[in-house]
Write a protein that holds these residues in place. Structure first.
Motif, PDB file in Angstrom:
ATOM      1  N   ALA A 181      -0.246   1.421   6.806  1.00  0.00           N
ATOM      2  CA  ALA A 181      -0.989   0.236   6.375  1.00  0.00           C
ATOM      3  C   ALA A 181      -0.054  -0.911   6.036  1.00  0.00           C
ATOM      4  O   ALA A 181      -0.388  -2.082   6.255  1.00  0.00           O
ATOM      5  CB  ALA A 181      -1.857   0.583   5.172  1.00  0.00           C
ATOM      6  N   THR A 182       1.126  -0.590   5.512  1.00  0.00           N
ATOM      7  CA  THR A 182       2.114  -1.629   5.217  1.00  0.00           C
ATOM      8  C   THR A 182       2.604  -2.283   6.502  1.00  0.00           C
ATOM      9  O   THR A 182       2.894  -3.490   6.535  1.00  0.00           O
ATOM     10  CB  THR A 182       3.304  -1.020   4.443  1.00  0.00           C
ATOM     11  OG1 THR A 182       2.814  -0.435   3.232  1.00  0.00           O
ATOM     12  CG2 THR A 182       4.339  -2.082   4.091  1.00  0.00           C
ATOM     13  N   PRO A 242       0.810  -1.226   0.000  1.00  0.00           N
ATOM     14  CA  PRO A 242       0.000   0.000   0.000  1.00  0.00           C
ATOM     15  C   PRO A 242       0.842   1.276   0.000  1.00  0.00           C
ATOM     16  O   PRO A 242       0.422   2.302  -0.531  1.00  0.00           O
ATOM     17  CB  PRO A 242      -0.821  -0.127   1.289  1.00  0.00           C
ATOM     18  CG  PRO A 242      -0.912  -1.589   1.545  1.00  0.00           C
ATOM     19  CD  PRO A 242       0.403  -2.150   1.082  1.00  0.00           C
ATOM     20  N   LEU A 243       2.035   1.211   0.595  1.00  0.00           N
ATOM     21  CA  LEU A 243       2.915   2.387   0.586  1.00  0.00           C
ATOM     22  C   LEU A 243       3.279   2.777  -0.839  1.00  0.00           C
ATOM     23  O   LEU A 243       3.295   3.963  -1.185  1.00  0.00           O
ATOM     24  CB  LEU A 243       4.175   2.101   1.405  1.00  0.00           C
ATOM     25  CG  LEU A 243       5.215   3.232   1.454  1.00  0.00           C
ATOM     26  CD1 LEU A 243       4.615   4.491   2.064  1.00  0.00           C
ATOM     27  CD2 LEU A 243       6.446   2.782   2.240  1.00  0.00           C
ATOM     28  N   THR A 293      -1.718  10.759   2.741  1.00  0.00           N
ATOM     29  CA  THR A 293      -1.925   9.545   1.955  1.00  0.00           C
ATOM     30  C   THR A 293      -0.715   8.634   2.030  1.00  0.00           C
ATOM     31  O   THR A 293      -0.831   7.411   2.212  1.00  0.00           O
ATOM     32  CB  THR A 293      -2.229   9.908   0.488  1.00  0.00           C
ATOM     33  OG1 THR A 293      -3.377  10.756   0.447  1.00  0.00           O
ATOM     34  CG2 THR A 293      -2.499   8.661  -0.338  1.00  0.00           C
ATOM     35  N   VAL A 294       0.489   9.224   1.902  1.00  0.00           N
ATOM     36  CA  VAL A 294       1.714   8.428   1.996  1.00  0.00           C
ATOM     37  C   VAL A 294       1.880   7.865   3.405  1.00  0.00           C
ATOM     38  O   VAL A 294       2.258   6.699   3.585  1.00  0.00           O
ATOM     39  CB  VAL A 294       2.931   9.280   1.590  1.00  0.00           C
ATOM     40  CG1 VAL A 294       4.231   8.539   1.891  1.00  0.00           C
ATOM     41  CG2 VAL A 294       2.865   9.633   0.110  1.00  0.00           C
ATOM     42  N   VAL A 297      -5.256   0.843  10.562  1.00  0.00           N
ATOM     43  CA  VAL A 297      -4.817   2.235  10.457  1.00  0.00           C
ATOM     44  C   VAL A 297      -5.973   3.173  10.140  1.00  0.00           C
ATOM     45  O   VAL A 297      -6.024   4.304  10.634  1.00  0.00           O
ATOM     46  CB  VAL A 297      -3.722   2.354   9.370  1.00  0.00           C
ATOM     47  CG1 VAL A 297      -3.426   3.805   9.029  1.00  0.00           C
ATOM     48  CG2 VAL A 297      -2.472   1.625   9.808  1.00  0.00           C
ATOM     49  N   PHE A 298      -6.926   2.730   9.336  1.00  0.00           N
ATOM     50  CA  PHE A 298      -7.975   3.621   8.838  1.00  0.00           C
ATOM     51  C   PHE A 298      -8.747   4.331   9.953  1.00  0.00           C
ATOM     52  O   PHE A 298      -8.986   5.541   9.855  1.00  0.00           O
ATOM     53  CB  PHE A 298      -8.937   2.842   7.932  1.00  0.00           C
ATOM     54  CG  PHE A 298      -9.973   3.704   7.285  1.00  0.00           C
ATOM     55  CD1 PHE A 298      -9.639   4.562   6.247  1.00  0.00           C
ATOM     56  CD2 PHE A 298     -11.293   3.678   7.717  1.00  0.00           C
ATOM     57  CE1 PHE A 298     -10.591   5.370   5.649  1.00  0.00           C
ATOM     58  CE2 PHE A 298     -12.254   4.477   7.129  1.00  0.00           C
ATOM     59  CZ  PHE A 298     -11.903   5.324   6.095  1.00  0.00           C
TER      60      PHE A 298
END
Length: 418
Positions: A367-368, A52-53, A360-361, A375-376
């Protein structure tokens, strides 16, 4: 505007009555191009085995390139005209789509997104200026229609991309081929368009210097916090949320992930279409508070694993997003001094695009490490607090009168003062 210029503008409108609609369509298609890869990121991740990153880095490259374009393309279009900038932007858009068509690694995705970021930023700015050239007495209406076109273009492109990727052959090729044909049709229209900007500016092409006048600092931060919160949501919504919604509901059909984002965009378009009569500050405050509540609602909606509730939460989020973002832009345009518009809007967009890219990053990195579903909720809480902070600043200064009908879109004010 001189009487001669007014007569010339009217003559052009009479001979090319379709020009205004074409520019609106071009703006919508540009935003559609920006959102088209959203349903496909999950396929890229599975096919190329990246994290995801990496997905969020691909998205962030777009935001940085768009910021550069926003800061320079207004002045360029003042000097050389709107038509050459629009043609150049669509050439870059098509080039980016060709790169997507043949992409076989992450590096090519980065190149494609950079091209699209610059192309979309240039189209938004020069298109907004062209609309003002064509109908100089209807700036607020043009800004409202532009916002609707942006959201509709994004919704149609995202949903269309998901449908083609799910049911047509070559899922990572066919959507870009279809969008390329649409862009070629728009570019052909621009090619026969008469230049709407009759009076050229002279002087050097330069980047507008970001700055905020002391007398509107509080108003600026009210608007800036609202747009930063909204665009950070937009960044995660376009890059990571479709995969999260599919994972939580167990529906891995790409059309569902596309529909989640498209429904949010459509709701934003509908609200912007009807909310022009609400005073700007009030709209922004209601939108900021509503967006905080809507964000918090997405957490239990996802945990129900019910696709209907996930879609409904997206609709609510989109409606409050449209109200908060549109109100923030209108409010800032109401209060910024005319001779300070360029530098103020540069600061505004610098923060807006940074808010789109950086959170976003960070969300992708987290998330990674911990997983997106973990995380959300934390991301949602932080952004909801930012929304409430923006609303609190607005409420503290609610004694100032509203000028709800004098609003111009931020990109137009940047062009006018560049």
């Amino acid at each position: 505007m001189t009487s001669a210029t007014t007569v010339e503008t009217r003559a052009e409108q009479g001979s090319q009555s379709w020009a205004y609609a074409l520019i609106l369509a071009a703006s919508g298609v540009a935003l559609g191009v920006s959102g088209a890869p959203a349903p496909l990121y999950g396929i890229y991740q599975k096919t190329w085995h990246f994290s995801p990153l990496t997905t969020t880095f691909v998205f962030a490259v777009y935001a940085v390139a768009a910021l550069v374009a926003v800061l320079v393309s207004g002045r360029i279009s003042d000097v050389v005209g709107r038509k050459p900038v629009l043609l150049g932007a669509f050439a870059l858009m098509i080039a980016g789509l060709v790169v997507f068509l043949f992409a076989d690694d992450v590096a090519m995705l980065l190149v494609a997104r950079a091209l699209h970021g610059f192309a979309v930023g240039a189209t938004v700015v020069s298109g907004a200026a062209a609309l003002l050239d064509l109908r100089p007495q209807h700036g607020a209406r043009s800004g409202q229609l532009s916002g609707v076109a942006f959201n509709v273009g994004m919704a149609v492109a995202i949903l269309g991309s998901a449908l083609l990727a799910q049911y047509a052959p070559y899922p990572l090729r066919t959507p870009y081929l279809v969008i390329t044909l649409v862009c070629l049709a728009i570019a052909a229209g621009v090619l026969v368009l008469r230049e709407p900007h009759g009076a050229r500016s002279t002087g050097r092409i330069r980047i507008a210097k970001p700055a905020v006048p002391q007398e509107i600092r509080s108003d600026f931060w009210f608007s800036a916090l609202g747009v930063m919160a909204a665009w950070s949501v937009l960044g995660v919504l376009l890059s990571l949320y479709p995969s999260l919604a599919s994972a939580e509901t167990g529906i891995h059909n790409l059309v569902f992930g596309g529909a989640v984002v498209a429904s949010t965009a459509i709701a934003g378009a509908l609200v912007q279409a009807v909310a022009g009569g609400i005073p700007a500050r009030r709209a922004a405050i209601i939108g900021d508070v509503g967006m905080a509540a809507a964000l918090l609602v997405t957490i239990p909606a996802l945990h129900t694993h019910n696709w209907v509730l996930v879609l409904l939460s997206g609709l609510v989020l989109g409606g409050t997003f449209g109200l908060g973002f549109g109100g923030s832009l209108r409010h800032l345009s109401n209060v910024v001094p005319q001779h300070k518009r360029g530098e103020t809007m540069s600061a505004y967009y610098l923060l807006a695009y940074s808010a789109m890219a950086v959170p976003t990053v960070l969300a992708g990195w987290a998330a990674t490490t911990w997983g997106l579903s973990t995380v959300f909720p934390w991301f949602v809480v932080v952004v909801a607090l930012a929304c409430l902070g923006a609303a609190a600043i607005g409420l503290r200064r609610n004694v100032e009168p509203e000028l709800s009908t004098a609003a111009e879109p931020g990109v137009v004010t940047l062009v006018e003062s560049a």
